[in-house]
Design a protein around this motif. Structure first.
Motif, PDB file in Angstrom:
ATOM      1  N   GLY A 145      48.008  -6.941  12.074  1.00  0.00           N
ATOM      2  CA  GLY A 145      47.657  -7.167  10.568  1.00  0.00           C
ATOM      3  C   GLY A 145      47.379  -8.538  10.152  1.00  0.00           C
ATOM      4  N   ILE A 146      48.031  -9.375  10.815  1.00  0.00           N
ATOM      5  CA  ILE A 146      47.762 -10.719  10.430  1.00  0.00           C
ATOM      6  C   ILE A 146      46.281 -11.007  10.994  1.00  0.00           C
ATOM      7  CG2 ILE A 146      48.499 -13.054  10.988  1.00  0.00           C
ATOM      8  CD1 ILE A 146      51.284 -11.872  11.569  1.00  0.00           C
ATOM      9  N   ALA A 147      45.890 -10.536  12.166  1.00  0.00           N
ATOM     10  CA  ALA A 147      44.905 -10.972  12.788  1.00  0.00           C
ATOM     11  C   ALA A 147      43.747 -10.472  11.873  1.00  0.00           C
ATOM     12  CB  ALA A 147      44.457 -10.356  14.196  1.00  0.00           C
ATOM     13  N   CYS A 148      44.021  -9.398  11.283  1.00  0.00           N
ATOM     14  CA  CYS A 148      42.524  -8.827  10.257  1.00  0.00           C
ATOM     15  C   CYS A 148      42.370  -9.451   9.010  1.00  0.00           C
ATOM     16  CB  CYS A 148      43.162  -7.390   9.943  1.00  0.00           C
ATOM     17  SG  CYS A 148      43.019  -6.194  11.149  1.00  0.00           S
ATOM     18  N   LEU A 149      43.421 -10.084   8.546  1.00  0.00           N
ATOM     19  CA  LEU A 149      43.328 -10.768   7.663  1.00  0.00           C
ATOM     20  C   LEU A 149      42.707 -12.296   7.926  1.00  0.00           C
ATOM     21  CD1 LEU A 149      46.205  -9.704   5.577  1.00  0.00           C
ATOM     22  CD2 LEU A 149      44.065  -9.856   4.506  1.00  0.00           C
ATOM     23  N   VAL A 150      43.121 -12.791   9.049  1.00  0.00           N
ATOM     24  CA  VAL A 150      42.501 -13.947   9.612  1.00  0.00           C
ATOM     25  C   VAL A 150      41.072 -13.737   9.780  1.00  0.00           C
ATOM     26  CG1 VAL A 150      42.534 -15.684  11.314  1.00  0.00           C
ATOM     27  CG2 VAL A 150      44.597 -14.964  10.520  1.00  0.00           C
ATOM     28  N   ALA A 151      40.447 -12.828  10.371  1.00  0.00           N
ATOM     29  CA  ALA A 151      39.273 -12.273  10.743  1.00  0.00           C
ATOM     30  C   ALA A 151      38.470 -12.175   9.742  1.00  0.00           C
ATOM     31  CB  ALA A 151      39.363 -11.037  11.493  1.00  0.00           C
ATOM     32  N   ARG A 152      38.795 -11.886   8.367  1.00  0.00           N
ATOM     33  CA  ARG A 152      38.056 -12.028   7.129  1.00  0.00           C
ATOM     34  C   ARG A 152      37.473 -13.315   6.913  1.00  0.00           C
ATOM     35  NH1 ARG A 152      39.815 -11.355   2.206  1.00  0.00           N
ATOM     36  NH2 ARG A 152      37.587 -10.753   1.571  1.00  0.00           N
ATOM     37  N   HIS A 153      38.348 -14.317   7.258  1.00  0.00           N
ATOM     38  CA  HIS A 153      37.910 -15.577   6.914  1.00  0.00           C
ATOM     39  C   HIS A 153      36.746 -16.144   8.077  1.00  0.00           C
ATOM     40  CE1 HIS A 153      40.754 -16.272   3.674  1.00  0.00           C
ATOM     41  NE2 HIS A 153      41.388 -15.397   4.193  1.00  0.00           N
ATOM     42  N   GLN A 175      46.554 -16.033   2.622  1.00  0.00           N
ATOM     43  CA  GLN A 175      46.692 -17.491   2.461  1.00  0.00           C
ATOM     44  C   GLN A 175      46.724 -17.982   4.005  1.00  0.00           C
ATOM     45  OE1 GLN A 175      49.751 -18.484  -0.152  1.00  0.00           O
ATOM     46  NE2 GLN A 175      49.230 -20.558  -0.318  1.00  0.00           N
ATOM     47  N   MET A 176      47.398 -17.538   4.764  1.00  0.00           N
ATOM     48  CA  MET A 176      47.590 -17.646   6.134  1.00  0.00           C
ATOM     49  C   MET A 176      46.169 -17.677   6.618  1.00  0.00           C
ATOM     50  SD  MET A 176      51.052 -15.808   7.300  1.00  0.00           S
ATOM     51  CE  MET A 176      50.571 -15.565   8.633  1.00  0.00           C
ATOM     52  N   GLY A 177      45.509 -16.918   6.615  1.00  0.00           N
ATOM     53  CA  GLY A 177      43.794 -16.702   7.188  1.00  0.00           C
ATOM     54  C   GLY A 177      43.225 -17.758   6.626  1.00  0.00           C
ATOM     55  N   ALA A 178      43.249 -18.170   5.508  1.00  0.00           N
ATOM     56  CA  ALA A 178      42.446 -19.248   5.164  1.00  0.00           C
ATOM     57  C   ALA A 178      43.085 -20.997   5.752  1.00  0.00           C
ATOM     58  CB  ALA A 178      42.588 -19.517   3.213  1.00  0.00           C
ATOM     59  N   GLU A 179      44.261 -20.741   5.643  1.00  0.00           N
ATOM     60  CA  GLU A 179      44.946 -22.031   6.408  1.00  0.00           C
ATOM     61  C   GLU A 179      44.348 -22.309   8.089  1.00  0.00           C
ATOM     62  OE1 GLU A 179      46.443 -24.703   5.162  1.00  0.00           O
ATOM     63  OE2 GLU A 179      46.622 -25.564   6.803  1.00  0.00           O
ATOM     64  N   PHE A 180      44.332 -20.975   8.710  1.00  0.00           N
ATOM     65  CA  PHE A 180      43.845 -20.971   9.913  1.00  0.00           C
ATOM     66  C   PHE A 180      42.160 -21.480  10.059  1.00  0.00           C
ATOM     67  CE2 PHE A 180      47.515 -18.282  11.307  1.00  0.00           C
ATOM     68  CZ  PHE A 180      47.767 -19.165  12.181  1.00  0.00           C
ATOM     69  N   LYS A 181      41.596 -20.816   8.938  1.00  0.00           N
ATOM     70  CA  LYS A 181      40.182 -21.274   8.813  1.00  0.00           C
ATOM     71  C   LYS A 181      39.866 -22.858   8.599  1.00  0.00           C
ATOM     72  CE  LYS A 181      35.652 -20.539   7.935  1.00  0.00           C
ATOM     73  NZ  LYS A 181      34.670 -20.366   9.003  1.00  0.00           N
ATOM     74  N   LYS A 182      40.644 -23.405   8.100  1.00  0.00           N
ATOM     75  CA  LYS A 182      40.896 -24.831   7.763  1.00  0.00           C
ATOM     76  C   LYS A 182      41.155 -25.565   9.057  1.00  0.00           C
ATOM     77  CE  LYS A 182      42.722 -25.779   3.279  1.00  0.00           C
ATOM     78  NZ  LYS A 182      44.030 -26.108   2.729  1.00  0.00           N
ATOM     79  N   ARG A 183      42.062 -25.252   9.828  1.00  0.00           N
ATOM     80  CA  ARG A 183      42.540 -25.591  10.964  1.00  0.00           C
ATOM     81  C   ARG A 183      41.581 -25.406  12.139  1.00  0.00           C
ATOM     82  NH1 ARG A 183      49.048 -25.856  11.296  1.00  0.00           N
ATOM     83  NH2 ARG A 183      49.301 -26.060   9.006  1.00  0.00           N
ATOM     84  N   PHE A 184      40.798 -24.375  12.174  1.00  0.00           N
ATOM     85  CA  PHE A 184      39.883 -23.773  13.522  1.00  0.00           C
ATOM     86  C   PHE A 184      38.435 -23.607  12.852  1.00  0.00           C
ATOM     87  CE2 PHE A 184      44.046 -22.088  14.906  1.00  0.00           C
ATOM     88  CZ  PHE A 184      44.403 -22.796  15.655  1.00  0.00           C
ATOM     89  N   GLY A 185      38.072 -23.913  11.703  1.00  0.00           N
ATOM     90  CA  GLY A 185      36.805 -23.812  11.172  1.00  0.00           C
ATOM     91  C   GLY A 185      35.592 -24.147  11.827  1.00  0.00           C
ATOM     92  N   ASP A 186      35.755 -25.264  12.626  1.00  0.00           N
ATOM     93  CA  ASP A 186      34.790 -26.129  13.233  1.00  0.00           C
ATOM     94  C   ASP A 186      34.255 -25.570  14.745  1.00  0.00           C
ATOM     95  OD1 ASP A 186      34.610 -27.780  11.243  1.00  0.00           O
ATOM     96  OD2 ASP A 186      35.960 -29.427  12.349  1.00  0.00           O
ATOM     97  N   ALA A 187      35.300 -24.677  14.995  1.00  0.00           N
ATOM     98  CA  ALA A 187      34.889 -24.060  16.485  1.00  0.00           C
ATOM     99  C   ALA A 187      34.252 -22.771  16.381  1.00  0.00           C
ATOM    100  CB  ALA A 187      36.401 -23.580  17.034  1.00  0.00           C
ATOM    101  N   PRO A 188      33.137 -22.502  17.406  1.00  0.00           N
ATOM    102  CA  PRO A 188      32.497 -21.401  17.182  1.00  0.00           C
ATOM    103  C   PRO A 188      32.811 -20.087  17.579  1.00  0.00           C
ATOM    104  CG  PRO A 188      31.966 -22.569  19.293  1.00  0.00           C
ATOM    105  CD  PRO A 188      33.025 -23.376  18.704  1.00  0.00           C
TER     106      PRO A 188
END
Ligand code: 5GP
Length: 195
Positions: A63-71, A37-50
């Motif tokens: 571990g956190i970075a891996c789940l963020v990377a999935r998004h 869920q944190m990964g999804a939230e980061f995707k919302k906040r940084f989703g526009d960046a390349p």
């Protein structure tokens, strides 16, 4: 309160010395649904960046970075901590002082996995004095890559790291910012954030 703040109130433990223990859900035992869920939230906040790469530091960031990377559908690179390094010119190196372990480490990243072509999102579990982040930022600077943003699970807003990083002009997003905590009552005060 957002989902992470609620979980910190429920399961976080305030320890003397301004340490917040979150090792039943974030950095020892890990609640994968929560971190996803944190990964999804980061995707919302940084989703526009390349973003082309997630960069973190061992061990608790991985571990956190891996789940963020999935998004973001990009690889994770984690800086390794090492006390003695055979420098062979193939590594980016930075010095980091550890908040929790009170020692100095060199951190290293192979030149094979980070280059000037990369657009990096840095992820970590905690931001306190900002030493870990400064080390990662110096490695990115050395590589010539660009920093698209910095995503932190828990920022301790009463320590200077967050202000320093924002003053440098980085896009820093912390999912929970703790502005105060009391190890006698266990009370935790969060900085209000936009919904
Ligand atoms: P900084 O370099 O910003 O001072 O500290 C960042 C690192 O220290 C984080 O990666 C985290 O591992 C650790 N850290 C800092 N404060 C805390 C804390 O209150 N609780 C825990 N569990 N780790 C912390």
């Amino acid at each position: 309160m957002n989902f992470l703040e609620e979980r910190i109130v429920k399961d976080g433990v305030v320890k003397p010395g301004n340490v917040l223990k979150v090792d039943t859900f974030l950095n020892h035992q890990m609640d994968i649904e929560l971190i996803d869920q944190m990964g999804a939230e980061f995707k919302k906040r940084f989703g526009d960046a390349p973003i082309t790469k997630i960069l973190t530091i061992e061990a608790s960031g991985i571990g956190i970075a891996c789940l963020v990377a999935r998004h973001f559908h990009v690889p994770v690179v984690f800086a390794k901590k090492s006390k003695s390094i055979n420098l062979d010119g193939e590594m980016y190196v930075a010095e980091v002082e550890s908040f929790t372990h009170k020692c100095k480490n060199q951190i290293i990243v192979s030149k094979k996995v980070l280059s000037s072509e990369d657009h990096v999102l840095i992820i970590d579990d905690f931001l306190a004095n900002g030493c870990a982040l400064q080390g990662l930022l110096s490695i990115v600077a050395e590589s010539g890559a660009s920093v698209e943003g910095i995503g932190i699970a828990i920022e301790k807003g009463f320590q200077p790291g967050g202000r320093m990083i924002r003053n440098l002009g980085y896009h820093l997003e912390s999912l929970a910012i703790v502005d105060g905590m009391n190890d006698e009552t266990g009370e935790i005060l969060f900085r209000p954030q936009e919904a």
